[in-house]
Design a protein around this motif. Structure first.
Motif, short mmCIF file in Angstrom:
data_model
loop_
_atom_site.label_atom_id
_atom_site.label_comp_id
_atom_site.label_asym_id
_atom_site.label_seq_id
_atom_site.Cartn_x
_atom_site.Cartn_y
_atom_site.Cartn_z
N ALA A 21 -4.96 -9.65 -17.94
CA ALA A 21 -4.85 -9.24 -16.54
C ALA A 21 -5.92 -9.94 -15.72
CB ALA A 21 -4.99 -7.72 -16.42
N SER A 22 -5.67 -10.05 -14.45
CA SER A 22 -6.60 -10.71 -13.53
C SER A 22 -7.83 -9.85 -13.29
CB SER A 22 -5.90 -10.96 -12.20
OG SER A 22 -5.68 -9.71 -11.54
N ASP A 23 -8.80 -10.42 -12.62
CA ASP A 23 -9.89 -9.62 -12.08
C ASP A 23 -9.34 -8.76 -10.94
OD1 ASP A 23 -11.76 -10.72 -13.79
OD2 ASP A 23 -12.24 -12.36 -12.42
N TRP A 24 -10.19 -7.92 -10.36
CA TRP A 24 -9.76 -7.06 -9.26
C TRP A 24 -9.45 -7.92 -8.03
CZ3 TRP A 24 -8.26 -2.32 -10.04
CH2 TRP A 24 -8.79 -1.60 -11.11
N ILE A 25 -8.34 -7.61 -7.38
CA ILE A 25 -7.91 -8.29 -6.17
C ILE A 25 -7.84 -7.26 -5.05
CG2 ILE A 25 -6.07 -9.64 -5.09
CD1 ILE A 25 -5.19 -10.43 -7.94
N GLY A 26 -8.45 -7.57 -3.91
CA GLY A 26 -8.41 -6.64 -2.78
C GLY A 26 -7.07 -6.70 -2.05
N ALA A 27 -6.59 -5.56 -1.59
CA ALA A 27 -5.35 -5.49 -0.81
C ALA A 27 -5.60 -4.62 0.42
CB ALA A 27 -4.22 -4.91 -1.65
N ASN A 28 -4.92 -4.95 1.51
CA ASN A 28 -5.13 -4.26 2.77
C ASN A 28 -4.09 -3.16 2.95
OD1 ASN A 28 -5.52 -3.54 5.52
ND2 ASN A 28 -6.48 -5.52 5.87
N LEU A 29 -4.56 -1.92 3.03
CA LEU A 29 -3.64 -0.79 3.17
C LEU A 29 -2.99 -0.73 4.55
CD1 LEU A 29 -5.59 2.02 1.29
CD2 LEU A 29 -3.53 0.83 0.54
N ARG A 30 -3.42 -1.57 5.48
CA ARG A 30 -2.75 -1.62 6.79
C ARG A 30 -1.40 -2.34 6.69
NH1 ARG A 30 -6.64 -3.61 11.33
NH2 ARG A 30 -5.13 -2.55 12.66
N LYS A 31 -1.11 -2.94 5.54
CA LYS A 31 0.23 -3.45 5.27
C LYS A 31 1.04 -2.30 4.69
CE LYS A 31 1.41 -7.27 5.45
NZ LYS A 31 2.05 -8.05 6.57
N ARG A 32 2.16 -2.00 5.30
CA ARG A 32 2.92 -0.81 4.90
C ARG A 32 3.35 -0.85 3.44
NH1 ARG A 32 4.67 -0.82 10.53
NH2 ARG A 32 6.18 -2.47 10.10
N ALA A 33 3.65 -2.03 2.92
CA ALA A 33 4.08 -2.10 1.52
C ALA A 33 2.97 -1.67 0.58
CB ALA A 33 4.55 -3.52 1.20
N TRP A 34 1.71 -2.08 0.87
CA TRP A 34 0.59 -1.64 0.03
C TRP A 34 0.34 -0.15 0.21
CZ3 TRP A 34 -0.42 -4.16 -3.95
CH2 TRP A 34 -0.54 -5.54 -3.99
N GLU A 35 0.47 0.35 1.44
CA GLU A 35 0.27 1.78 1.65
C GLU A 35 1.30 2.59 0.86
OE1 GLU A 35 0.29 5.17 5.21
OE2 GLU A 35 0.75 3.08 5.67
N ALA A 36 2.57 2.15 0.89
CA ALA A 36 3.61 2.86 0.14
C ALA A 36 3.31 2.85 -1.36
CB ALA A 36 4.97 2.22 0.41
N LEU A 37 2.83 1.71 -1.87
CA LEU A 37 2.48 1.65 -3.30
C LEU A 37 1.32 2.60 -3.60
CD1 LEU A 37 2.37 -1.40 -5.58
CD2 LEU A 37 0.36 0.07 -5.49
N ALA A 38 0.32 2.63 -2.73
CA ALA A 38 -0.83 3.51 -2.94
C ALA A 38 -0.42 4.97 -2.90
CB ALA A 38 -1.90 3.22 -1.90
N VAL A 39 0.48 5.32 -2.00
CA VAL A 39 0.98 6.70 -1.93
C VAL A 39 1.71 7.06 -3.22
CG1 VAL A 39 2.65 8.20 -0.79
CG2 VAL A 39 1.08 6.82 0.57
N GLU A 40 2.50 6.12 -3.74
CA GLU A 40 3.23 6.37 -5.00
C GLU A 40 2.26 6.66 -6.14
OE1 GLU A 40 6.28 3.96 -8.02
OE2 GLU A 40 5.81 3.15 -6.05
N VAL A 41 1.13 5.97 -6.15
CA VAL A 41 0.19 6.12 -7.26
C VAL A 41 -0.75 7.31 -7.06
CG1 VAL A 41 -1.70 5.01 -8.52
CG2 VAL A 41 0.27 3.66 -7.77
N PHE A 42 -1.33 7.43 -5.88
CA PHE A 42 -2.40 8.41 -5.66
C PHE A 42 -1.95 9.67 -4.95
CE2 PHE A 42 -4.57 4.22 -5.70
CZ PHE A 42 -5.39 4.42 -6.79
#
Length: 281
Positions: A21-42
């Protein structure tokens, strides 16, 4: 088990050893697709806590959504059935591009929180990233410059710019124009940016002469003939104003770059404008 699910034992061993697996990669939660993924997980409640992490702090009451929250992920770089430190045997094997771990870091009511989850999710699909022209500077007595200034700034905003500039009159405007529609690469807007929209508009006034002599000498040392240094006194990032029909045609074929909400907001307050000097032969 190996021959049933993965073919030969040699193939199973190859997959078992290859998972990375890669190192940690930052993602911006102001992108709706990342927010939806974060909601699914957390879960929605935890994401809502992270959404306004700074708003309870002095001088950060106007923080935008997710400012102060960090979301990171790790993605599979080589296929396999295991990951280092994870005893799980994945079936089917992990494939390159899959997200296998996510982490949310934010300040909650009880202080800083870091929440980590092992997952197996596909990377979200994102809308196309909008592209715009490079910053273009025009005098306000230029027809295009005047058109853009009147489009973006109201008379009241022009007067506010004069006050901010201690009475100096704006003489230039800097701006970019959307030539490929889509979203900025780090946020989502409603609706997406359309062809012909003006973004990152700055009103400019000539740099004030009232400054120490040494500072004036330093400026003159790097200004070429015909250049004048200006100060930015007003900024509109996404005014959601578009040029009249056909106005974008003059920008076709121009050099472009991706649109970002951070593209020019943090740039220095001063810029050098080139003026063509016309003299007698």
């Amino acid at each position: 088990m190996g021959s049933k699910r993965y073919g030969s034992k040699a193939e199973y061993d190859r997959l078992r050893k290859a998972a990375k697996a890669s190192d940690w990669i930052g993602a911006n939660l102001r992108k709706r697709a990342w927010e939806a993924l974060a909601v699914e997980v957390f879960g929605r409640e935890q994401i809502e806590q992270a959404r306004t992490a700074l708003r309870g702090e002095a001088d950060f009451e106007d923080a935008v959504d997710f400012e102060g929250a960090e979301f990171r992920y790790r993605v599979v770089t080589q296929p396999g059935v295991r990951l280092a430190g994870d005893p799980t045997v994945y079936d089917p094997p992990l494939a390159p591009g899959e997200i296998v771990e996510v982490e949310l870091d934010f300040d909650g009511p009880d202080g800083a929180r870091v929440v980590n989850r092992r997952v197996r999710l596909s990377r979200p699909n994102f809308p196309p990233v909008a592209r715009c022209t490079l910053l273009d500077a025009r005098r306000l007595d230029d027809p295009l410059g005047r058109l853009v200034a009147d489009l973006v700034y109201s008379p009241e905003e022009l007067e506010e710019a004069r006050r901010e500039a201690d009475g100096r009159e704006p003489e230039y405007i800097e701006f970019s124009v959307i030539v490929v529609p889509g979203q900025p690469n780090n946020i989502d807007l409603d609706p997406p940016l359309a062809v012909g929209e003006v973004i990152d508009a700055f009103l400019l006034v000539p740099f004030a002469d009232a400054q120490p002599a040494e500072a004036q000498d330093e400026i003159e040392a790097y200004l070429a003939l015909g250049e004048v240094e200006c100060e930015r006194v007003a900024y509109r990032q996404f005014p959601r104003k578009a040029l009249p029909e056909g106005g974008v045609e003059r920008f076709q074929g121009a050099e472009t770059e991706e649109v970002s909400s951070e593209r020019d907001a943090a740039m220095a307050g001063y810029t050098i404008i080139y003026e063509k000097v016309v003299g007698s032969e």
